[in-house]
Enzyme design. Structure first.
Site, PDB file in Angstrom:
ATOM      1  N   ARG A 242      -1.415 -13.437   0.606  1.00  0.00           N
ATOM      2  CA  ARG A 242      -0.084 -13.983   0.913  1.00  0.00           C
ATOM      3  C   ARG A 242      -0.265 -15.092   1.954  1.00  0.00           C
ATOM      4  O   ARG A 242      -0.405 -14.803   3.156  1.00  0.00           O
ATOM      5  CB  ARG A 242       0.842 -12.900   1.492  1.00  0.00           C
TER       6      ARG A 242
ATOM      7  N   ASN B 249      -4.509  -9.071  -2.509  1.00  0.00           N
ATOM      8  CA  ASN B 249      -3.083  -9.405  -2.344  1.00  0.00           C
ATOM      9  C   ASN B 249      -2.876 -10.558  -1.357  1.00  0.00           C
ATOM     10  O   ASN B 249      -2.258 -10.385  -0.297  1.00  0.00           O
ATOM     11  CB  ASN B 249      -2.301  -8.172  -1.861  1.00  0.00           C
TER      12      ASN B 249
ATOM     13  N   GLY C 263       1.374  -4.648  -9.648  1.00  0.00           N
ATOM     14  CA  GLY C 263      -0.024  -4.461  -9.243  1.00  0.00           C
ATOM     15  C   GLY C 263      -0.195  -3.227  -8.371  1.00  0.00           C
ATOM     16  O   GLY C 263      -1.206  -2.522  -8.471  1.00  0.00           O
ATOM     17  N   ASP C 264       0.787  -2.954  -7.514  1.00  0.00           N
ATOM     18  CA  ASP C 264       0.689  -1.795  -6.610  1.00  0.00           C
ATOM     19  C   ASP C 264       0.683  -0.491  -7.409  1.00  0.00           C
ATOM     20  O   ASP C 264      -0.100   0.423  -7.130  1.00  0.00           O
ATOM     21  CB  ASP C 264       1.870  -1.757  -5.629  1.00  0.00           C
TER      22      ASP C 264
ATOM     23  N   TYR D 123      11.925 -12.557   5.160  1.00  0.00           N
ATOM     24  CA  TYR D 123      11.197 -11.512   5.902  1.00  0.00           C
ATOM     25  C   TYR D 123      11.474 -11.569   7.397  1.00  0.00           C
ATOM     26  O   TYR D 123      11.563 -12.646   7.968  1.00  0.00           O
ATOM     27  CB  TYR D 123       9.678 -11.684   5.703  1.00  0.00           C
TER      28      TYR D 123
ATOM     29  N   THR E  33       0.832  -1.221   0.000  1.00  0.00           N
ATOM     30  CA  THR E  33       0.000   0.000   0.000  1.00  0.00           C
ATOM     31  C   THR E  33       0.864   1.269   0.000  1.00  0.00           C
ATOM     32  O   THR E  33       0.457   2.301  -0.527  1.00  0.00           O
ATOM     33  CB  THR E  33      -0.971   0.021   1.196  1.00  0.00           C
TER      34      THR E  33
HETATM   35  P1  ADP Z   1      -0.024  -8.275  -9.318  1.00  0.00           P
HETATM   36  O1  ADP Z   1       1.334  -7.622  -9.143  1.00  0.00           O
HETATM   37  O2  ADP Z   1      -1.059  -7.711  -8.385  1.00  0.00           O
HETATM   38  O3  ADP Z   1      -0.005  -9.762  -9.390  1.00  0.00           O
HETATM   39  P2  ADP Z   1      -0.318  -8.274 -12.180  1.00  0.00           P
HETATM   40  O4  ADP Z   1       0.783  -9.262 -12.299  1.00  0.00           O
HETATM   41  O5  ADP Z   1      -1.638  -8.673 -12.716  1.00  0.00           O
HETATM   42  O6  ADP Z   1      -0.545  -7.745 -10.707  1.00  0.00           O
HETATM   43  O7  ADP Z   1       0.183  -6.960 -12.892  1.00  0.00           O
HETATM   44  C1  ADP Z   1      -0.429  -5.720 -12.683  1.00  0.00           C
HETATM   45  C2  ADP Z   1      -0.385  -4.925 -13.952  1.00  0.00           C
HETATM   46  O8  ADP Z   1       0.968  -4.765 -14.379  1.00  0.00           O
HETATM   47  C3  ADP Z   1      -1.095  -5.597 -15.110  1.00  0.00           C
HETATM   48  O9  ADP Z   1      -2.474  -5.295 -15.099  1.00  0.00           O
HETATM   49  C4  ADP Z   1      -0.383  -4.978 -16.293  1.00  0.00           C
HETATM   50  O10 ADP Z   1      -0.940  -3.711 -16.584  1.00  0.00           O
HETATM   51  C5  ADP Z   1       1.041  -4.785 -15.790  1.00  0.00           C
HETATM   52  N1  ADP Z   1       1.901  -5.914 -16.194  1.00  0.00           N
HETATM   53  C6  ADP Z   1       2.244  -6.995 -15.465  1.00  0.00           C
HETATM   54  N2  ADP Z   1       3.063  -7.812 -16.171  1.00  0.00           N
HETATM   55  C7  ADP Z   1       3.246  -7.214 -17.382  1.00  0.00           C
HETATM   56  C8  ADP Z   1       4.007  -7.525 -18.548  1.00  0.00           C
HETATM   57  N3  ADP Z   1       4.757  -8.632 -18.652  1.00  0.00           N
HETATM   58  N4  ADP Z   1       3.959  -6.664 -19.583  1.00  0.00           N
HETATM   59  C9  ADP Z   1       3.226  -5.527 -19.531  1.00  0.00           C
HETATM   60  N5  ADP Z   1       2.503  -5.180 -18.453  1.00  0.00           N
HETATM   61  C10 ADP Z   1       2.506  -5.990 -17.383  1.00  0.00           C
END
Ligand code: ADP
Length: 311
Positions: free
Chosen positions: A167, A165, A257-258, A100, A30
């Site tokens: 974990r 998220n 994702g963040d 951690y 966050t």
């Molecule tokens: P989290 O980190 O919560 O698991 P994601 O892996 O779904 O989230 O990634 C969050 C966002 O980051 C995606 O919606 C996308 O916009 C971007 N993203 C993640 N991986 C890629 C990638 N290989 N290429 C381009 N954008 C990416």
């Protein structure tokens, strides 16, 4: 100017370089979201809410929040504990592993420092955002106080945002997480889960199954992230799909994702529609994953900044 508060744990990140030198920075889901929201939407009042102690690392953490122009009003500095720490090691194949030390971190005690004065101030904000990690790390006996606080915020008209998220290691089993998450889904106006969260916790991963799962919770805005695959957003009953352009040279996906969450929420609050907000968020996340660590250098966002200013 709108007021946004993001609650959770920020940790000291130690990153071991090839020569053995430890590079230190501060990160946490966050906190990362708050930093990226402020970077692109500087006009908003964005506060990170946590508990810290009086030690030098706590002081440096507060300074790190200030350096990102975050409002420190809700960094409650009364704990006699220290911040959590994590160590990132990269092996010869480039594979990262994380260790951690967070079991007795100050952030776990945050609810013990939240009095009615703090809640009254939070009730005057526009958006309160938290994650599954924010609730996982709370001392279990403090969770009722958290849900009671959230109910007061909701009753006062504050919008509630949540990213599960999930974990597993932070929970005493999946049933505990499911029970707490159900309360978060029920409280959420806007939710930004990753498909992975549903896959790991409920063994569902198709869009149809996830939408059906979420339906009873009546979440106004649901943004479903799926790495480079796609983003789906359901606002009221309208479903929008946005394709993602995959990055070819991914350096480190920490904080993808963040950063997406921070920029998406910032864009929505600034009045952008769903598609434009996803596009901005995805472009920002794409930049973040081309840099090592959770927090990319601020000048990495110059092009996105200029595009925002021109619009
Ligand atoms: P989290 O980190 O919560 O698991 P994601 O892996 O779904 O989230 O990634 C969050 C966002 O980051 C995606 O919606 C996308 O916009 C971007 N993203 C993640 N991986 C890629 C990638 N290989 N290429 C381009 N954008 C990416």
């Amino acid at each position: 100017m709108q007021k946004i508060v993001l609650m959770g744990e920020c940790m000291l990140e130690l990153r071991q370089a090839k020569d053995g030198v430890m590079n230190q920075s501060f990160a946490g889901d966050t906190f990362n979201t708050a930093v990226y929201m402020k970077r692109l939407f500087a006009q908003q009042d964005i506060a990170f809410m946590t508990a810290v102690g009086q030690d030098t690392i706590s002081q440096q953490m507060v300074a790190a929040c200030s350096a990102e122009d975050l409002n420190n009003q809700y960094v409650l500095a009364k704990s006699d504990r220290n911040p959590g720490i994590y160590l990132v090691q990269t092996d010869e194949q480039g594979e990262r592993s994380f260790l951690y030390w967070r079991d007795s971190s100050a952030a776990k005690q945050v609810m013990q420092y939240v009095d009615q004065g703090v809640i009254d101030a939070l009730c005057k904000t526009d958006l309160f955002f938290f994650s599954g990690i924010s609730i996982a790390i709370l001392e279990p006996q403090d969770r009722d106080a958290f849900w009671a606080m959230l109910a007061q915020l909701k009753a006062a008209g504050v919008k509630i945002g949540f990213d599960p998220n999930y974990r597993p290691r932070l929970w005493n089993g999946p049933d505990e997480a499911k029970a707490e998450f159900a309360k978060a889904y029920a409280a959420s106006d806007i939710m930004l889960p990753g498909v992975d969260d549903f896959k790991q916790l409920y063994n569902i991963e198709t869009l149809e199954d996830i939408l059906a799962f979420c339906k009873p919770f009546d979440i106004t805005e649901l943004v479903l992230k799926n790495g480079p695959e796609s983003v789906y957003c359901q606002l009221a009953d309208e479903l929008t799909h946005v394709a993602i352009t995959p990055v070819t040279n991914v350096v480190d996906t920490t904080s993808a994702g963040d950063s997406f969450n921070g920029v998406y929420l910032g864009a929505r609050l600034a009045g952008h529609d769903v598609t434009a907000s996803v596009e901005l968020a995805a472009a920002s996340a794409a930049i973040v994953i081309q840099h090592p660590g959770a927090i990319a250098p601020s000048n990495a966002f110059d092009t996105i900044h200029s595009a925002l200013v021109q619009n």
